[in-house]
Scaffold this active site. Sequence first.
Site, PDB file in Angstrom:
ATOM      1  N   GLU A   1      71.358 -15.758 -11.837  1.00  0.00           N
ATOM      2  CA  GLU A   1      72.340 -16.814 -11.560  1.00  0.00           C
ATOM      3  C   GLU A   1      71.673 -18.187 -11.579  1.00  0.00           C
ATOM      4  OE1 GLU A   1      75.532 -14.383  -8.741  1.00  0.00           O
ATOM      5  OE2 GLU A   1      73.912 -15.511  -7.812  1.00  0.00           O
TER       6      GLU A   1
ATOM      7  N   LYS B   1      83.982 -19.549   2.848  1.00  0.00           N
ATOM      8  CA  LYS B   1      82.620 -19.833   2.384  1.00  0.00           C
ATOM      9  C   LYS B   1      82.217 -21.292   2.605  1.00  0.00           C
ATOM     10  CE  LYS B   1      82.640 -15.624   0.848  1.00  0.00           C
ATOM     11  NZ  LYS B   1      82.574 -15.255  -0.563  1.00  0.00           N
TER      12      LYS B   1
ATOM     13  N   LYS C   1      73.256 -18.108  -2.221  1.00  0.00           N
ATOM     14  CA  LYS C   1      73.738 -17.153  -3.205  1.00  0.00           C
ATOM     15  C   LYS C   1      72.819 -15.930  -3.206  1.00  0.00           C
ATOM     16  CE  LYS C   1      75.023 -18.618  -7.267  1.00  0.00           C
ATOM     17  NZ  LYS C   1      76.144 -17.632  -7.224  1.00  0.00           N
TER      18      LYS C   1
ATOM     19  N   ALA D   1      79.728 -18.343  -4.490  1.00  0.00           N
ATOM     20  CA  ALA D   1      78.652 -18.584  -3.528  1.00  0.00           C
ATOM     21  C   ALA D   1      78.985 -17.831  -2.240  1.00  0.00           C
ATOM     22  CB  ALA D   1      78.493 -20.072  -3.244  1.00  0.00           C
TER      23      ALA D   1
END
Length: 233
Positions: A108, A126, A99, A88
């Site tokens: 995805e 992240k 994403k 991500a």
Amino acid sequence: MASLESAKKLAAYKAVDLHVQNNSIVGVGSGSTVVYAVERLAERVKNEKLNVQCVPTSFQARQLIIQHRLHLTDLEIHPRLDVCIDGADEVDSTLTLIKGGGGCLLQEKIVASCAKELIIIADYTKNSQKLGEQYKKGIPIEVVPMAYLPIKTQIENQLGGTVELRMAKAKAGPVVTDNGNFILDWKNFQDYKWDTINTKLNLIPGVVETGLFVNMAKKAYFGLADGSVKEQI
């Protein structure tokens, strides 16, 4: 202090060790952290003689599966997956994701939606309290090429922020996805109720899919600088 690459590897290895079992059908995500997940998956298949079949989310994921000599399959053969392991660009405190930084958001999301559980792997950079806190490149939105300008205008007028057509670096013109579409990046947005915003964006004619993954991830593993792994549910 662990490097970012080491942190990615730690998260990926832990997720594969805990969530992949014999006879699993596994969705293989895209991005730099997933490289380590496929590496670990190949090690386990070799060492433990696991029977694992892999469904890719992109051309990159497909190539990784082939390079590591894992069993490649698809959603036509296996429309229901046991787990999808993916990266991500950002994960907030409620496991809402951004994403699509690599342009693979549509496939995805399709593969993740077919899995019993979506497991996210990432390094500590992240992990945010709210979306946009650390990831500044915007929320990707995959759009039909002819509609990109009306969609850009509608988002800016209705929701604020700025929307940019993602341009390619090694070719003239915009990025073209694996599905033949363009990507808009929505920047400078506010802290919204993301399930409502995701629905609103998807209702705009010409929007194919958004990079907002809301109420989809079951757990996230973040490799930390101290060499440990943080789990978030």
